[in-house]
Enzyme design. Structure first.
Site, short mmCIF file in Angstrom:
data_model
loop_
_atom_site.label_atom_id
_atom_site.label_comp_id
_atom_site.label_asym_id
_atom_site.label_seq_id
_atom_site.Cartn_x
_atom_site.Cartn_y
_atom_site.Cartn_z
N ARG A 237 -2.99 43.08 50.17
CA ARG A 237 -2.75 42.17 49.05
C ARG A 237 -2.94 40.73 49.49
NH1 ARG A 237 3.63 41.42 48.27
NH2 ARG A 237 4.34 42.05 50.32
N GLY B 275 -1.54 45.14 45.10
CA GLY B 275 -2.19 43.94 45.60
C GLY B 275 -1.50 42.65 45.21
N ARG C 254 -3.08 40.19 64.95
CA ARG C 254 -1.80 40.84 65.25
C ARG C 254 -1.95 41.85 66.37
NH1 ARG C 254 0.01 41.04 59.43
NH2 ARG C 254 -1.44 39.62 58.45
N ASP D 238 2.16 45.49 63.15
CA ASP D 238 1.24 44.75 62.27
C ASP D 238 1.86 43.43 61.83
OD1 ASP D 238 2.98 46.65 60.82
OD2 ASP D 238 2.11 45.77 59.02
P1 AMP Z 1 4.26 44.47 55.09
O1 AMP Z 1 5.41 45.42 55.08
O2 AMP Z 1 4.34 43.39 54.03
O3 AMP Z 1 3.94 43.93 56.43
O4 AMP Z 1 3.00 45.33 54.63
C1 AMP Z 1 2.56 46.48 55.30
C2 AMP Z 1 1.23 46.92 54.71
O5 AMP Z 1 1.37 47.22 53.32
C3 AMP Z 1 0.12 45.88 54.78
O6 AMP Z 1 -1.08 46.58 54.99
C4 AMP Z 1 0.15 45.25 53.43
O7 AMP Z 1 -1.07 44.65 53.07
C5 AMP Z 1 0.47 46.46 52.55
N1 AMP Z 1 1.09 46.06 51.28
C6 AMP Z 1 2.34 45.61 51.10
N2 AMP Z 1 2.58 45.36 49.80
C7 AMP Z 1 1.45 45.66 49.11
C8 AMP Z 1 1.05 45.62 47.74
N3 AMP Z 1 1.90 45.22 46.79
N4 AMP Z 1 -0.20 46.00 47.44
C9 AMP Z 1 -1.04 46.40 48.39
N5 AMP Z 1 -0.73 46.47 49.69
C10 AMP Z 1 0.48 46.11 50.07
MG MG Z 2 2.77 42.73 57.21
#
Ligand code: AMP
Ligand code: MG
Length: 480
Positions: free
Chosen positions: A92, A125, A183, A253
């Protein structure tokens, strides 16, 4: 010809195709400005008036592409909560490009909440206004507290609703600025595919960008990068510990090679000192609890080392031993930085035997008396006597008397290491709740308080107060 509003100078977009997916952000229905970070815009040579104009807002909402942008979603993989997750990537987010700041350093300008990408998996997204403003206020506070961190350049509303657990919420997009979004998970992405060429390209990219002096080391540069990242990460986590900051999702990540705090999801500053404090509603095992952050930092560095080992030439066994020695330095470097930070918090400017015990005894008393972490350290600056701390105080005053510097210098050091103001959870939540219904006044005031966190400002005394029982926030959510 007029200068472009953002002087892009892109490097990541030049990396091979498998490093990213090139696509523009997805336009939103009705971009509307929430806030711009005027100071940060200036530091990047971006005119804050342009940023707040219709053109600027369209740009950071993803509705218009400024000249020179080469939008892309970065590919990465990672371990989440200790388990291999395979490919993740910017699901996203879109990297618009890079620019060179007034300080001569390279910065990513990246949109978050900017629509679906090939890495979105099941996600929409998008981002909701709460988490966007949360990242703005907490990252800016971290910056002002002196902690390396990504920062938020702007937050805009989309005019669209996003559907989350608690129902539809106002959508928002933030523009994030980082020294770099590479990362540990980016390295794992190529390592897990046995793509040695990709790993080498990424390693050389990271070195050129973050540690250019290592390039001259030839084959030794690879494990020298490990050293550099270990040193930055150990120092960073020591700073978190000294401030009572809990990141909440230290997945690989979410660990930047640049040594910046990145990805403000379910993060929080502790009120009452509790080594086992966990805030993330999804961290059931307490893996990312306060006291475990150094160990997790070490674990994440081990994942990074494994990736780098795949491209070290020559004797594999010797390389593993070298990498192990470097990894073993992590707890040592962490401890040095932590002791240094804690000494400053206690007004100790030299290192002496027994300091660690003195610090640990103080923390044990904090835990025992369920005292407020930030406030108790701040009170110490003026040596206020505290119930239950009398014996410890005598030992501390003895120890301070063994410093060469005057008490006034000790006090100055302490005031610069023990913030008067931190973004307390109940304040953040209240500000976000008001913002969600269109009232940004509490948010703006909180931002103003946190602009100078080490300055005593009596007019803001209320912001020092820990939460009342009914205000305690027990969990924070990713909001994804
Ligand atoms: P995070 O926990 O924010 O570090 O996200 C972990 C993974 O989930 C990453 O690949 C983000 O891009 C994906 N992600 C988190 N929220 C969304 C969303 N609302 N739509 C699409 N991908 C997401
Ligand atoms: Mg993240």
């Amino acid at each position: 010809m007029q200068a472009p509003p953002i002087a892009f100078d892109n490097s990541y977009a030049k990396l091979p195709e498998r490093f990213h997916a090139k696509l523009p952000p997805t336009p939103v229905a009705a971009p509307a400005l929430l806030r711009v970070n005027v100071d940060l815009a200036r530091e990047l040579g971006i005119d804050p008036h342009w940023l707040a104009s219709a053109d600027g807002v369209a740009t950071v909402a993803g509705n218009a592409l400024p000249p020179g942008a080469e939008p892309l979603a970065m590919a990465y993989s990672g371990h989440q909560f200790g388990h291999w997750s395979g490919q993740l990537g910017d699901g996203r987010a879109i990297l618009l490009g890079e620019t060179i700041g007034r300080d001569g350093k390279r910065y990513d300008i990246h949109l978050k909440g900017s629509g679906r990408t090939p890495f979105s998996r099941g996600g929409d997204g998008r981002a909701a206004i709460g988490p966007v403003l949360r990242e703005l206020v907490v990252s800016e506070a971290m910056h002002r507290l002196g902690v390396p961190t990504t920062r938020v350049l702007s937050a805009v509303m989309t005019g669209e609703a996003v559907l989350r657990q608690d129902g539809p919420l106002p959508g928002a997009v933030l523009a994030r600025v980082a020294r770099g979004h590479v990362r540990v998970g980016t390295f794992e992405h190529f390592a897990s595919r046995n793509d040695r060429e990709g790993l080498t390209t990424l390693t050389d990219y990271a070195i050129e960008r973050f540690d250019p002096e290592l390039a001259a080391l030839g084959p030794d540069r690879v494990l020298a990068l490990l050293d550099a990242v270990i040193a930055r990460t150990a120092k960073l986590i020591a700073q978190w510990q000294c401030l009572g900051f809990i990141h909440g999702v230290m997945n690989t990540d979410n660990v930047a090679i640049s040594g910046e705090t990145i990805d403000y999801g379910p993060c929080a500053f502790m009120d009452v000192y509790d080594p086992d404090a966990v805030f993330s509603s999804i961290d059931h095992g307490g893996r990312y609890r306060y006291s475990n952050q150094p160990r997790i930092g070490h674990w994440n560095m081990a994942r990074f080392a494994q990736c780098l080992l795949a491209i070290v030439d020559g004797d594999g066994k010797a390389a593993v031993e070298t990498a192990q020695t470097k990894l073993d330095a992590f707890p040592v470097l962490f401890e040095q930085a932590w002791l240094g930070g804690m000494r400053r918090k206690l007004g100790l400017l030299t290192a002496q035997d027994g300091d660690r015990e003195l610090i640990e005894a103080f923390l044990a008393l904090l835990a025992e008396t369920k005292s407020d972490f930030a406030n108790t350290f701040r009170l110490l600056c003026d040596d206020l006597t505290l119930d239950g701390f009398e014996t410890w105080r005598t030992a501390w005053l003895d120890r301070r008397a063994r410093e060469d510097v005057l008490p006034e210098a000790q006090r100055t050091a302490m005031l610069g290491a023990n913030p008067a103001f931190i973004p307390r959870n109940h304040r953040v939540e209240a500000a976000l709740a008001a913002a969600q219904i269109g009232n940004l006044a509490p948010f703006d005031e909180l931002m103003d308080v946190l602009k100078a966190p080490y300055d005593d400002r009596p007019e803001y005394a209320d912001y020092k107060m820990p939460p009342a029982e009914h205000e305690i926030v027990r969990a924070t959510f990713c909001g994804t």
